[in-house]
Design an enzyme around this catalytic site. Structure first.
Site, PDB file in Angstrom:
ATOM      1  N   GLY A 247       0.842  -1.195   0.000  1.00 52.07           N
ATOM      2  CA  GLY A 247       0.000   0.000   0.000  1.00 52.07           C
ATOM      3  C   GLY A 247       0.875   1.242   0.000  1.00 52.07           C
ATOM      4  O   GLY A 247       2.046   1.196  -0.401  1.00 52.07           O
ATOM      5  N   SER A 248       0.297   2.343   0.456  1.00 56.30           N
ATOM      6  CA  SER A 248       1.002   3.630   0.380  1.00 56.30           C
ATOM      7  C   SER A 248       2.081   3.746   1.458  1.00 56.30           C
ATOM      8  O   SER A 248       2.028   3.068   2.490  1.00 56.30           O
ATOM      9  CB  SER A 248      -0.003   4.772   0.572  1.00 56.30           C
ATOM     10  OG  SER A 248      -0.473   4.740   1.908  1.00 56.30           O
ATOM     11  N   VAL A 251       0.511   4.826   5.000  1.00 58.75           N
ATOM     12  CA  VAL A 251       0.050   3.775   5.914  1.00 58.75           C
ATOM     13  C   VAL A 251       1.213   2.845   6.275  1.00 58.75           C
ATOM     14  O   VAL A 251       1.293   2.352   7.404  1.00 58.75           O
ATOM     15  CB  VAL A 251      -1.149   3.013   5.302  1.00 58.75           C
ATOM     16  CG1 VAL A 251      -1.588   1.885   6.212  1.00 58.75           C
ATOM     17  CG2 VAL A 251      -2.322   3.973   5.041  1.00 58.75           C
ATOM     18  N   GLY A 252       2.135   2.652   5.341  1.00 64.73           N
ATOM     19  CA  GLY A 252       3.311   1.816   5.628  1.00 64.73           C
ATOM     20  C   GLY A 252       4.087   2.321   6.841  1.00 64.73           C
ATOM     21  O   GLY A 252       4.550   1.543   7.678  1.00 64.73           O
ATOM     22  N   GLU A 269       5.689  -3.322   1.028  1.00 67.62           N
ATOM     23  CA  GLU A 269       5.794  -3.050  -0.416  1.00 67.62           C
ATOM     24  C   GLU A 269       4.994  -1.791  -0.682  1.00 67.62           C
ATOM     25  O   GLU A 269       3.766  -1.840  -0.795  1.00 67.62           O
ATOM     26  CB  GLU A 269       5.231  -4.227  -1.216  1.00 67.62           C
ATOM     27  CG  GLU A 269       6.050  -5.490  -1.091  1.00 67.62           C
ATOM     28  CD  GLU A 269       7.352  -5.424  -1.855  1.00 67.62           C
ATOM     29  OE1 GLU A 269       7.556  -4.475  -2.635  1.00 67.62           O
ATOM     30  OE2 GLU A 269       8.180  -6.330  -1.670  1.00 67.62           O
ATOM     31  N   CYS A 303       2.245   0.392  -8.822  1.00 71.45           N
ATOM     32  CA  CYS A 303       3.382   0.902  -8.043  1.00 71.45           C
ATOM     33  C   CYS A 303       4.617   1.081  -8.917  1.00 71.45           C
ATOM     34  O   CYS A 303       5.457   1.927  -8.653  1.00 71.45           O
ATOM     35  CB  CYS A 303       3.688  -0.056  -6.898  1.00 71.45           C
ATOM     36  SG  CYS A 303       3.909  -1.751  -7.460  1.00 71.45           S
TER      37      CYS A 303
HETATM   38  P1  NAD Z   1      -3.318   2.819   1.177  1.00 68.81           P
HETATM   39  O1  NAD Z   1      -2.054   2.793   1.952  1.00 68.81           O
HETATM   40  O2  NAD Z   1      -3.968   4.130   0.974  1.00 68.81           O
HETATM   41  O3  NAD Z   1      -4.380   1.894   1.875  1.00 68.81           O
HETATM   42  C1  NAD Z   1      -4.008   0.598   2.311  1.00 68.81           C
HETATM   43  C2  NAD Z   1      -4.928   0.135   3.375  1.00 68.81           C
HETATM   44  O4  NAD Z   1      -4.619   0.840   4.545  1.00 68.81           O
HETATM   45  C3  NAD Z   1      -6.387   0.348   3.086  1.00 68.81           C
HETATM   46  O5  NAD Z   1      -7.044  -0.897   3.083  1.00 68.81           O
HETATM   47  C4  NAD Z   1      -6.869   1.231   4.218  1.00 68.81           C
HETATM   48  O6  NAD Z   1      -8.089   0.796   4.742  1.00 68.81           O
HETATM   49  C5  NAD Z   1      -5.808   1.071   5.253  1.00 68.81           C
HETATM   50  N1  NAD Z   1      -5.625   2.252   6.107  1.00 68.81           N
HETATM   51  C6  NAD Z   1      -5.949   3.538   5.855  1.00 68.81           C
HETATM   52  N2  NAD Z   1      -5.596   4.325   6.896  1.00 68.81           N
HETATM   53  C7  NAD Z   1      -5.028   3.509   7.810  1.00 68.81           C
HETATM   54  C8  NAD Z   1      -4.444   3.722   9.079  1.00 68.81           C
HETATM   55  N3  NAD Z   1      -4.382   4.934   9.626  1.00 68.81           N
HETATM   56  N4  NAD Z   1      -3.957   2.669   9.741  1.00 68.81           N
HETATM   57  C9  NAD Z   1      -4.004   1.423   9.205  1.00 68.81           C
HETATM   58  N5  NAD Z   1      -4.544   1.159   8.008  1.00 68.81           N
HETATM   59  C10 NAD Z   1      -5.043   2.194   7.317  1.00 68.81           C
HETATM   60  O7  NAD Z   1      -2.975   2.115  -0.220  1.00 68.81           O
HETATM   61  P2  NAD Z   1      -3.934   1.591  -1.361  1.00 68.81           P
HETATM   62  O8  NAD Z   1      -4.762   2.714  -1.892  1.00 68.81           O
HETATM   63  O9  NAD Z   1      -4.618   0.358  -0.912  1.00 68.81           O
HETATM   64  O10 NAD Z   1      -2.875   1.130  -2.468  1.00 68.81           O
HETATM   65  C11 NAD Z   1      -2.197   2.032  -3.296  1.00 68.81           C
HETATM   66  C12 NAD Z   1      -0.754   2.147  -2.883  1.00 68.81           C
HETATM   67  O11 NAD Z   1      -0.180   0.846  -2.887  1.00 68.81           O
HETATM   68  C13 NAD Z   1       0.105   2.973  -3.813  1.00 68.81           C
HETATM   69  O12 NAD Z   1       0.946   3.783  -3.052  1.00 68.81           O
HETATM   70  C14 NAD Z   1       0.926   1.933  -4.558  1.00 68.81           C
HETATM   71  O13 NAD Z   1       2.152   2.375  -5.056  1.00 68.81           O
HETATM   72  C15 NAD Z   1       1.087   0.891  -3.506  1.00 68.81           C
HETATM   73  N6  NAD Z   1       1.408  -0.400  -4.116  1.00 68.81           N
HETATM   74  C16 NAD Z   1       2.652  -0.924  -3.933  1.00 68.81           C
HETATM   75  C17 NAD Z   1       3.006  -2.122  -4.554  1.00 68.81           C
HETATM   76  C18 NAD Z   1       4.392  -2.695  -4.401  1.00 68.81           C
HETATM   77  O14 NAD Z   1       4.602  -3.850  -4.765  1.00 68.81           O
HETATM   78  N7  NAD Z   1       5.364  -1.965  -3.890  1.00 68.81           N
HETATM   79  C19 NAD Z   1       2.065  -2.786  -5.334  1.00 68.81           C
HETATM   80  C20 NAD Z   1       0.816  -2.213  -5.498  1.00 68.81           C
HETATM   81  C21 NAD Z   1       0.489  -1.027  -4.875  1.00 68.81           C
END
Ligand code: NAD
Length: 507
Positions: A247-248, A251-252, A269, A303
């Site tokens: 994810g982003s 949140v990471g 990731e 990503c």
């Molecule tokens: P996101 O980080 O916005 O959301 C991920 C999850 O986090 C969601 O399910 C959300 O409910 C949860 N979340 C939101 N706020 C939170 C908090 N405060 N605490 C805990 N959890 C919380 O990401 P997204 O929109 O699901 O995915 C898009 C991102 O993923 C992009 O940045 C993209 O680059 C990345 N991504 C990375 C890879 C990789 O392999 N590196 C692959 C695909 C996507």
């Protein structure tokens, strides 16, 4: 069209896309505690598709208990049995391509036909490749210095793994988050994105139908309001031994903080800001094709998407005109209404507005718009035509922030050193590409670019299940998923020493 949820080998009832998606805990589908639900919306139309069960901390707690219980027998399941389940699941998943997968993926994440194929067929490949890992999860025998001693270093499963995977390649990334942990003998708690529960559930369905025992894989969608609470609870739960998050970086960072409080290992990731360097001796047609594919596949919501293109000043004009010609030939729209659409809508109206806002900001700071009108269309205002900007500089947010939209931005360089410095001027470090007819020259540059992968004469969007995919720290995160690197992440080495009877010690 009625979309069936399928009937698994375990006898779960069929459902239509309009029916609620339930939680899957300990081998049973069930509503969330207090029947909590949240709406899953079709981003193309803005209409609610269905109400999805919204797992609470209580549900997560129950699922972790189930996963912990299932771990005891799953880790001892013979490799050949585990492999067979994965191979069967791959075939079952592929069969969904002619069933309900296209409608699920197009309605939840506006997927085009080719993106639907990538999600199902490449994911079947991930499952098959992971199946093959099962007999490579090996330990070693280390020569002992102490007489009469044998030392085994065994590689063992760690226990319950908490996996969080996103909506943008919902099937592939779900499989990636759970497949290696499972094949290594761990059990999994999966938190899908609130945008794509049914798309991600396809993988759960296939593995369940293939005979994955109850409790090994638990699926717990939850509403955005609950996300932080259930994630913190699960990351900190003592029975959860590993975490993986795709994810982003926003949140990471939060997840890494919770994990660090309990010294728990994570695979993170995160995002990307992939640069492409086009040298003066590059094959321009090849570079244009790769930049269009890398920048605009899935409307730039990958990503690995190409986000910054650095072109040598001597070939900048010819590159630009060929790129414009190619991009203008792409069809934009709703793939459910028109044939041949390559660029579909974004995953939310807010995302489309953000992308346009960042482009407008760059234009106000001197970037020039070469293609696109900054207009958002479609019934839910999610469709954005591809945009190309030139003259981007490091003073613009567009240069530094992950955009995740159908845009490409160009800047020129005059020396290799300048190109490398521009490419490395980023918090992200996921992937990159270099184009040159001189492969050894490109290789030298690839070695200087800070990225988990750098492709020579190919697009930034390139992944194979066997590869150790991931960033090299910073906003792209850390840890690797694929092949044996993934096995390293989701197993633990255990030293077992065997002493001969009758040993005597210093005192
Ligand atoms: P996101 O980080 O916005 O959301 C991920 C999850 O986090 C969601 O399910 C959300 O409910 C949860 N979340 C939101 N706020 C939170 C908090 N405060 N605490 C805990 N959890 C919380 O990401 P997204 O929109 O699901 O995915 C898009 C991102 O993923 C992009 O940045 C993209 O680059 C990345 N991504 C990375 C890879 C990789 O392999 N590196 C692959 C695909 C996507």
């Amino acid at each position: 069209m009625t979309v069936t949820n399928g009937t698994s080998q375990n006898g779960h009832a069929s459902a239509t896309l309009a029916d609620a998606q339930e939680l899957y805990i300990g081998g049973s589908y069930k509503p969330a505690a207090k029947n909590a639900t949240f709406p899953v919306v079709n981003p193309m139309t803005g209409k609610t598709l269905y109400q999805c069960a919204s797992a609470s901390v209580e549900d997560y707690s129950a699922a972790i208990d189930q996963a912990q219980e299932a771990f005891g027998s799953w880790k001892k399941t013979p490799p050949s049995k585990r492999r067979l389940i994965f191979l069967k699941a791959a075939d079952i998943l592929e069969s969904y391509l002619t069933q309900d997968a296209p409608e699920i993926l197009s309605s939840e994440v506006s997927a085009t036909k080719s993106w639907i194929n990538v999600n199902i067929l490449a994911t079947a490949g991930i499952l098959r490749e992971t199946a093959g890992l099962v007999t490579h999860i090996k330990g070693e025998i280390v020569p002992a210095d102490r007489p009469g001693t044998t030392i085994l270093v065994e590689r063992e499963a760690v226990g319950v793994v908490f996996a969080i995977s996103p909506w943008n390649a919902p099937v592939n990334l779900t499989a990636r988050a759970i497949a290696t942990p499972l094949i290594c003998g761990n059990t999994v708690i999966l938190k899908p994105s609130e945008f794509s529960p049914k798309s991600q559930h396809l993988v759960v369905r296939a593995l369940t139908a293939a005979g994955l025992p109850a409790g090994c894989l638990n699926f717990l969608p939850t509403s955005p309001d609950n996300a932080a609470a259930v994630t913190e609870f699960s990351v900190k739960h003592p029975a959860v031994r590993r975490v993986n998050f795709t994810g982003s970086d926003r949140v990471g960072r939060i997840i890494a903080g919770w994990a660090s409080q309990c010294l728990k290992q994570c695979v993170l990731e995160l995002g990307g800001k992939a640069p492409v360097i086009v040298l003066e001796d590059a094959n321009i047609e090849d570079a244009v094709e790769a930049v269009v594919f890398g920048g605009l596949s899935n409307a730039g919501q990958i990503c690995m998407s190409t986000e910054r293109v650095f072109v040598h000043e001597s070939v900048a004009e010819v590159f630009k005109s060929k790129l414009l010609e190619r991009v203008k030939s792409l069809k934009v729209g709703n793939p459910n209404e028109e044939e041949g659409v390559s660029i579909s809508g974004l995953y939310s109206p807010a995302s489309a507005q953000r992308v346009v806002g960042l482009m407008k900001d760059a234009i106000s700071k001197g970037a020039k718009l070469l293609c696109g009108d900054l207009e958002i269309s479609g019934p839910n205002k999610t469709i954005l035509a591809p945009h190309i900007l030139e003259g981007i500089t490091t003073t613009m947010d567009l240069f530094h922030k992950e955009i995740f939209g159908p845009y490409l931005c160009l800047a020129q360089f005059s020396s290799e050193e300048e190109a490398i410095a521009l490419a490395n001027d980023s918090e992200f470090s996921l992937c990159a590409s270099v184009f040159s007819r001189d492969v050894m020259r490109a290789l030298d540059i690839a070695r200087e670019v800070r990225a988990g992968s750098c492709h020579v004469n190919g697009p930034t969007v390139y992944i194979e299940a066997t590869l150790p995919n991931g960033g090299t720290g910073g906003a792209s995160g850390y840890g690797r998923f694929g092949g044996m690197a993934g096995v390293e992440e989701f197993t633990e080495r255990k030293i077992v020493s065997l002493a001969k009877p009758g040993m005597r010690y210093a005192f």
